[in-house]
Design an enzyme around this catalytic site. Structure first.
Site, short mmCIF file in Angstrom:
data_model
loop_
_atom_site.label_atom_id
_atom_site.label_comp_id
_atom_site.label_asym_id
_atom_site.label_seq_id
_atom_site.Cartn_x
_atom_site.Cartn_y
_atom_site.Cartn_z
N CYS A 289 0.83 -1.20 0.00
CA CYS A 289 0.00 0.00 0.00
C CYS A 289 0.87 1.25 0.00
O CYS A 289 2.02 1.23 0.36
CB CYS A 289 -0.88 0.00 1.24
SG CYS A 289 -1.87 -1.49 1.38
N ARG B 108 3.63 1.45 -7.12
CA ARG B 108 3.64 0.35 -6.14
C ARG B 108 2.49 -0.63 -6.37
O ARG B 108 2.44 -1.69 -5.77
CB ARG B 108 3.53 0.93 -4.71
CG ARG B 108 4.71 1.77 -4.27
CD ARG B 108 4.34 2.58 -3.04
NE ARG B 108 4.11 1.76 -1.90
CZ ARG B 108 5.04 1.48 -0.97
NH1 ARG B 108 6.24 1.96 -1.13
NH2 ARG B 108 4.78 0.73 0.06
N TRP C 286 -3.16 -1.98 -1.71
CA TRP C 286 -2.85 -3.26 -2.38
C TRP C 286 -3.52 -4.31 -1.50
O TRP C 286 -3.03 -4.60 -0.41
CB TRP C 286 -1.34 -3.46 -2.46
CG TRP C 286 -0.93 -4.83 -2.92
CD1 TRP C 286 -0.83 -5.96 -2.17
CD2 TRP C 286 -0.57 -5.23 -4.24
NE1 TRP C 286 -0.44 -7.03 -2.93
CE2 TRP C 286 -0.27 -6.61 -4.21
CE3 TRP C 286 -0.48 -4.57 -5.45
CZ2 TRP C 286 0.13 -7.32 -5.33
CZ3 TRP C 286 -0.06 -5.28 -6.57
CH2 TRP C 286 0.22 -6.64 -6.52
N ASN D 110 -0.34 0.64 6.16
CA ASN D 110 0.38 -0.27 5.25
C ASN D 110 1.01 -1.33 6.13
O ASN D 110 1.70 -1.03 7.09
CB ASN D 110 1.46 0.49 4.48
CG ASN D 110 2.22 -0.44 3.53
OD1 ASN D 110 1.71 -1.49 3.15
ND2 ASN D 110 3.46 -0.08 3.19
N GLY D 111 0.74 -2.60 5.83
CA GLY D 111 1.32 -3.69 6.63
C GLY D 111 0.25 -4.73 6.90
O GLY D 111 -0.84 -4.70 6.35
N GLU E 231 14.85 -23.39 -11.55
CA GLU E 231 14.57 -21.97 -11.36
C GLU E 231 15.83 -21.14 -11.58
O GLU E 231 15.79 -20.09 -12.23
CB GLU E 231 13.97 -21.73 -9.97
CG GLU E 231 13.75 -20.28 -9.59
CD GLU E 231 12.84 -19.52 -10.55
OE1 GLU E 231 12.16 -20.14 -11.38
OE2 GLU E 231 12.83 -18.28 -10.49
N LYS F 186 16.24 -18.20 -14.42
CA LYS F 186 16.66 -16.84 -14.10
C LYS F 186 17.81 -16.41 -15.00
O LYS F 186 17.83 -15.32 -15.55
CB LYS F 186 17.09 -16.74 -12.63
CG LYS F 186 15.95 -16.69 -11.67
CD LYS F 186 15.23 -15.37 -11.76
CE LYS F 186 13.71 -15.40 -11.68
NZ LYS F 186 12.94 -16.36 -12.31
N GLU G 222 16.61 -15.95 -18.71
CA GLU G 222 15.65 -14.88 -19.07
C GLU G 222 16.23 -13.49 -18.89
O GLU G 222 15.71 -12.54 -19.47
CB GLU G 222 14.34 -15.03 -18.30
CG GLU G 222 14.42 -14.90 -16.81
CD GLU G 222 13.05 -15.08 -16.18
OE1 GLU G 222 12.03 -14.78 -16.81
OE2 GLU G 222 12.98 -15.53 -15.03
N HIS H 246 23.20 -39.76 -18.06
CA HIS H 246 22.26 -40.24 -19.09
C HIS H 246 22.25 -39.32 -20.29
O HIS H 246 21.24 -39.21 -20.99
CB HIS H 246 20.86 -40.37 -18.49
CG HIS H 246 20.79 -41.32 -17.36
ND1 HIS H 246 20.81 -42.68 -17.52
CD2 HIS H 246 20.78 -41.11 -16.02
CE1 HIS H 246 20.80 -43.28 -16.33
NE2 HIS H 246 20.76 -42.34 -15.39
N LYS I 153 5.50 -9.50 -18.25
CA LYS I 153 5.35 -9.85 -16.83
C LYS I 153 4.20 -10.84 -16.66
O LYS I 153 4.28 -11.74 -15.83
CB LYS I 153 5.06 -8.59 -16.00
CG LYS I 153 4.98 -8.85 -14.49
CD LYS I 153 6.26 -9.43 -13.95
CE LYS I 153 6.13 -9.86 -12.50
NZ LYS I 153 7.30 -10.67 -12.06
#
Ligand code: AGP
Length: 609
Positions: A2, A27, A74, A98-99, A482, A486, A489, A505, A604
């Site tokens: 937020c 944000r 948010w 916010n939190g 992963e 990273k 990309e 193998h 995104k």
């Protein structure tokens, strides 16, 4: 995350606050609101959606006054509706927050028993009622706020007003960011510098447990115990753009370093230590319903699919429930064998990935029960799910998923605890141990982030590589995938993740002195096997970089580089290895001059097939 803006001074507060909220739009948010105080009256305007809706409302119903607070929300608790938008009013007190308040349900119940009526689903509204309740006996608004904050558990950045003290604005911080701008006898409060930097560069950075009381053209700083403290102001020479990234060179690095806070936000308010259990408010399934499923099927794309693989390892290991994992674009066309006896878990950061949404609908058409793990509250996937676990990572702007992934892993860890406690495979003691390990995780992520310089040195040695291989066994295989993604990309170096037992193998034919082989060798049950897989590579002249656990002085002896990663236990160490691999990919990409926030060809959220 937020956005908060507060103002007190000699100008009309509304344009100052609205200007600040516009500068915080990056944000991410899904509703907004503002409150001003004028001659003892507080007046509030709130709207769902974007600021333009609030601006339209203000044109029709303007606000007045030189003191006010504003907010872009948010959503974490409760949908993005006007009722859930901030500011929230409880009796005579108005707050923006916010939190995440972890004990809000208990506080809400107690306040309701004292006659407080609530109009929203949010944790934030509870704060306004709590301060209002304290104000009944406290000698001042300041004292009521101090008392109320001492009752809160969790994270907050707050601005507070009350018509009972109409010359005072109070700001308080613990766990969520807050800065104060000073211009003569005007004061600006915000959750982030961009909202202030246009007005003044003279700022005070608030620390946890601190309160600022603005009254009669001055400011007083205290602790929540009421002790007065001195705060130094500083001159911030950042450009607005740099301020948006909180001083980081790009959003990806900012979001990598936000992970300790983001991880705290995932489990905030969701751990029941005494019961050794997790409380997942949006799951909408009781123990009997959870135990009625014959198997789980986790479906996702890209990085979220890697999280799904980790989920499989965690849930099968700790809950002994069979778990299938599927790539959404495959699942949706396979006429999948799911039924009303299948719990389908859909993982998506954006909540809008076309293949994942289509897979959800396919599973739903076969009567499967759908739970989503998602970061964006008001998005299609959670809307079409039967239950949801939000990851509360805050807006992730960098296209390459970082904090979204690690918070997905923590959400899956919480789900593992819940499933295992529901079917009894995880007993009280084990559940409490798993919860204790989780509390330690944010600090261990901080510690892992401190490896950045060493990782940069390793990155320097691998800029000219055209290929790379990442190896891992068990849960680390998912992290190897992963790590490879990273690197691919954001640096455009071709990389593959393999189960380390797979090398012989075929892939071992690739080994040469050039190609780096990143080996994930945590101190888990697979370590001995991984060491021998690593030896297969070394004896063929391979260029091995090994990531092993702190205290392991054996594994790295014959590797070209060794990175010692803090140990968080088998189930949570993947988070720390991930952070190290994020930094590795990031440093290589930056050193190669790549745009890490907007890599070529990528979006995104892939909202098309
Ligand atoms: C990973 O860094 C990418 N951003 C991409 O693989 C992403 O994870 C994938 O497109 C799925 O997106 P979602 O989590 O929003 O569904």
């Amino acid at each position: 995350m937020c956005g908060i803006v507060g103002y007190v001074g000699n100008q009309d507060a509304t344009p100052v606050i609205m200007g600040g909220l516009r500068l915080l739009e990056y944000r991410g948010y899904d509703s907004a609101g503002i409150c001003t105080m004028d001659d003892g009256d507080v007046d509030i305007r709130r709207s769902a959606g974007k600021l333009v809706n609030l601006e339209r409302l203000l044109k029709e119903h303007p606000l007045h006054g030189t003191i006010g607070i504003g907010h872009t929300r948010w959503a974490t608790h409760g949908k993005p509706t006007v009722a859930n938008a901030h500011p929230h009013k409880g009796g005579s007190v108005v707050v923006v927050h916010n939190g995440i308040i972890e004990n809000y349900l208990l506080l809400k119940e107690d306040l309701a028993n004292k006659g407080h009526d609530f109009t929203s689903e949010t944790d934030s509204e509870v704060i306004s009622h709590l301060i209002d309740e304290k104000l009944k006996t406290a000698e001042s608004l300041e004292s009521a706020v101090q008392q109320a904050l001492r009752d809160l558990q969790g994270a907050y950045a707050l601005c507070i007003l009350s018509h009972k003290d109409d010359k005072t604005l109070i700001a308080a911080k613990s766990g969520s960011p807050m800065v104060i701008g000073i211009r003569g006898n005007e004061y600006f409060v915000a959750s982030d510098m961009p909202a202030i930097i246009a007005n003044t560069r003279k700022m005070v950075i608030m620390e946890d447990g601190e309160i600022a009381v603005f009254r009669n053209g001055g400011v007083k700083f205290t602790t929540t115990c009421g002790d007065e403290i001195t705060k130094e102001s500083r001159y911030i020479d950042w450009s607005p753009m740099k301020a948006e990234k909180n001083g980081y060179p790009n959003f990806m690095l900012k979001e990598i370093y936000e992970q300790p806070l983001a991880i705290r936000n995932v489990f905030a308010g969701r751990l029941r230590e005494d019961e050794g259990d997790a409380f997942l408010e949006g799951l909408n399934l009781n123990d009997m319903q959870l135990n009625s499923f014959e198997r789980l099927c986790i479906v996702a794309c890209g990085t979220s699919w890697h999280a799904a693989l980790v989920g499989k390892y965690l849930i099968e290991e700790h809950c002994r429930i069979p778990v299938d994992v599927d790539i959404a674009s495959e699942f949706r066309y396979r006429d999948p064998l799911v039924s009303n006896k299948t719990l389908v878990i859909v993982i998506s950061q954006s909540g809008e990935t076309a293949d994942t949404l289509a897979a959800l609908r396919e599973a739903k058409s076969k009567k499967a029960h759908i739970i989503s793990i998602c970061n964006v509250v008001d998005s299609s996937i959670p809307r079409e799910s039967d239950g949801v676990i939000f990851t509360h990572a805050g807006l992730e702007i960098g296209v390459a998923s970082t904090k979204a992934f690690t918070t997905q892993l923590v959400a899956l860890y919480l789900l593992t605890i819940r499933l295992g406690r529901a079917n009894g495979i995880i007993g009280l003691k084990k559940g409490q141990e798993m919860i204790s390990a989780l509390y330690e995780l944010p600090a261990l992520v901080e510690k892992t982030l401190k490896l950045d310089d060493q990782i940069e040195e390793i990155a320097c040695e691998h800029l000219t590589s055209w290929d790379a291989i990442y190896l891992g066994r068990g849960i680390s295989y998912a992290i190897a995938l992963e790590g490879a993604l990273k690197l691919k990309e954001i640096s455009y170096i071709h990389a593959d993740g393999y189960p380390s037992g797979e090398m012989k193998h075929g892939p071992i034919a690739l080994i040469d002195r050039e190609m780096p082989v990143f080996v994930l060798a945590p101190n888990d049950r697979h370590l001995v096997k991984v060491r021998s897989n690593m030896e297969e590579v070394i004896t063929r002249g391979g260029n091995v970089v090994v990531l092993c656990s702190e205290g392991d002085l054996e594994t790295g002896k014959r590797a070209k580089y060794t990175l010692l990663i803090p140990w968080a236990g088998e189930a949570l160490s993947p988070v720390l290895f991930t952070v190290a691999l994020q930094l590795l990919a990031y440093n290589i990409a930056i050193l190669k001059g790549k745009d890490v926030d907007q890599p070529r060809n990528l979006a995104k959220s892939v909202t098309v097939e």
